[in-house]
Scaffold this active site. Structure first.
Site, PDB file in Angstrom:
ATOM      1  N   SER A  38       0.805  -1.232   0.000  1.00  0.00           N
ATOM      2  CA  SER A  38       0.000   0.000   0.000  1.00  0.00           C
ATOM      3  C   SER A  38       0.829   1.268   0.000  1.00  0.00           C
ATOM      4  CB  SER A  38      -0.938   0.016   1.216  1.00  0.00           C
ATOM      5  OG  SER A  38      -0.190  -0.055   2.426  1.00  0.00           O
ATOM      6  N   ASP A 328      -2.724   8.567   7.613  1.00  0.00           N
ATOM      7  CA  ASP A 328      -3.700   7.678   8.248  1.00  0.00           C
ATOM      8  C   ASP A 328      -2.947   6.803   9.249  1.00  0.00           C
ATOM      9  OD1 ASP A 328      -2.488   5.604   6.849  1.00  0.00           O
ATOM     10  OD2 ASP A 328      -4.142   5.271   5.471  1.00  0.00           O
ATOM     11  N   HIS A 331       0.127   5.185   6.979  1.00  0.00           N
ATOM     12  CA  HIS A 331       0.793   5.720   5.791  1.00  0.00           C
ATOM     13  C   HIS A 331       1.216   7.182   5.941  1.00  0.00           C
ATOM     14  CE1 HIS A 331      -1.908   2.424   4.480  1.00  0.00           C
ATOM     15  NE2 HIS A 331      -0.804   2.047   3.842  1.00  0.00           N
TER      16      HIS A 331
END
Length: 368
Positions: A38, A328, A331
Site C-alpha cells: 500500500s 492515516d 501511511h
C-alpha cells in the site's frame, strides 16, 4: 483508382506518424515499474473485491482534482514523486483499463495494498495481488509491450527501466504481529521468521532480475512500531513499540545483505538498498526540523493517536496536512513522502547504497 491510392497513402502516413510518435516516447523518460504494497499502490486494489482500499474521500484530498485514486495518501505517493524526478508521468495501475497503447511505454504499477513477501500475509484482505501474481503480470505486460513496439525494443525498454519494490512491513504488522499468538509467531521465533521472510524475498528479487529488471531500488521497512496504529494498540506512553522496532532492526540489515549477495552474483549493481527506516526516523526524531507539528498522531482517523480503524469520511481530519508526518494510521502524508524521495534521489550512502537515484540516472545516461 485515384481515390484508392489516396486512401492507401493516407493510411501509410498515419502508420508513419504513429511509429514516429512511439519512437519519440521510447526516447523520452525511462520506463518505471513499481511492485509492492500500500505504500506504493497507485490504485490496483480499486479494481478488486477487497477491504484494502483507498477509494473514498478524504483519501486524495490534496491530489490533483481533490479526488481519491486508490493511493493511501492525502496526495501523491512515493512512486508519483519519483516519476516527477525522472521526468515521467505517473505510472498507471496495471489493472486500469487506461493502461494501453502509448501509456504502456511509461511503465506500470503492479503494487497491491496488503501484500507481503509471504503468500499468507494479508489473507484478511481476501482479494489482493500477491507478489507472485505481480511478477506474472509483469511478464504479461512485457508481452503487451512487445506487441506494441516489437520484442527487441520491449526488452531494451524493460532493461533500461527504473524499478521500485517495497515489501516486508505487512509480513510483520499484518501477519506475525496481527493477532496475539498468530500462526507464524507460534511457528517461528522472531529471528527465525525474519530469516524465512528474507530467504523468500531473495527469490522474489532474483525473479525480477530474470524478468529483465536491471535497476531496482529496494526499500527496507520503516520504524513500524512508531506508526499511529501501533501506538494506539501497543503504546501506553507514546513510545514506539519495542517488538516491532526489533523486527525492523533484524529485517533491514539482512535485506541489505541479500542485496549485496545478489549484486555479487550478477556482477553488477542492479539492486540498490534504500534505508527508509532512517529516512522516516530522521523526521520522527526531530519533527521541527522538517516542519512537522505531529509525528505521532495521524491526520485522518479516530481513537488514540487517530490510529484506530480506517480513514473514512466520518474520521477526524487535520486542516493542514503539511504539519503531519502520518496521513492515516499506517501511511505517510505527501509531505513525508517528499522527504523520503529527496533522500532516495540525493541521499548519502547512509541512506542509499551503493548509490542514490541521481547517481543512477547520471551513470545510466553515460552508458546510453
Amino acid at each position: 483508382m485515384a481515390s484508392s491510392l489516396f486512401i492507401i497513402n493516407i493510411s501509410y502516413l498515419v502508420v508513419l506518424v504513429s511509429l514516429a510518435t512511439l519512437s519519440r516516447h521510447c526516447d523520452a523518460a525511462r520506463a518505471f515499474f513499481v511492485f509492492g504494497d500500500s505504500l506504493v499502490d497507485n490504485g490496483n486494489n480499486n479494481f478488486l473485491m477487497t477491504t484494502a482500499r483507498a477509494d473514498s474521500l478524504p483519501y486524495g484530498i490534496d491530489y490533483p482534482g481533490h479526488r481519491p485514486t486508490g493511493r493511501f495518501s492525502n496526495g501523491l505517493n512515493i512512486p508519483d514523486i519519483i516519476s516527477e524526478h525522472i521526468g515521467a508521468e505517473p505510472t498507471l495501475p496495471y489493472l486500469s483499463p487506461e493502461l494501453q497503447g502509448e501509456k504502456l511505454l511509461v511503465g506500470a504499477n503492479f503494487a497491491s495494498a496488503g501484500v507481503g513477501v509471504l503468500n499468507d500475509t494479508g489473507i484478511q484482505f481476501v482479494n489482493i495481488i500477491r507478489i507472485g501474481d505481480q511478477l506474472r503480470y509483469f511478464q504479461q505486460y512485457q508481452q503487451r509491450l512487445s506487441g506494441l513496439i516489437g520484442q527487441d525494443q520491449a526488452t531494451q525498454r524493460v532493461n533500461q527501466a527504473l524499478v521500485l519494490i517495497t515489501l516486508g512491513g505487512n509480513d510483520f504488522v499484518n501477519n506475525y504481529y496481527l493477532v496475539p499468538y498468530s500462526f507464524r509467531s507460534r511457528q517461528f521465533a522472531l529471528p527465525d521468521y525474519v530469516n524465512y521472510v528474507i530467504f523468500e524475498y531473495k527469490k522474489v528479487l532474483a525473479r525480477l532480475y530474470e524478468l529483465g529488471a536491471r535497476r531496482v531500488i529496494v526499500t527496507g521497512t520503516g520504524p513500524m512500531g512508531c506508526v499511529p496504529a501501533e501506538l494506539a494498540l501497543r503504546s501506553r506512553d507514546g513510545n514506539c513499540d519495542t517488538e516491532l522496532m526489533r523486527a525492523a532492526s533484524l529485517f533491514n540489515p539482512q535485506l541489505v545483505q541479500i542485496i549485496n549477495e545478489l549484486n555479487s552474483e550478477v556482477g553488477s549493481d542492479v539492486f540498490v538498498s534504500a534505508n527508509t527506516y532512517q529516512m522516516h526516523f530522521d523526521y520522527l526524531n526531530n519533527p521541527q526540523a522538517f516542519g512537522f507539528v505531529s509525528t505521532k498522531v495521524a491526520c485522518c482517523g479516530q481513537g488514540p493517536y487517530n490510529g484506530i480503524g480506517l480513514c473514512t469520511p466520518a474520521s477526524n481530519v487535520c486542516p493542514d496536512r503539511n504539519t503531519y508526518a502520518f496521513w492515516d494510521p499506517f501511511h505517510p502524508t505527501e509531505k513525508a513522502n517528499r522527504i523520503i524521495v529527496s533522500q532516495i534521489f540525493s541521499g548519502t550512502t547512509d541512506y542509499m547504497h551503493p548509490m542514490n537515484l541521481s547517481t543512477i540516472l547520471a551513470v545510466d545516461e553515460m552508458k546510453n
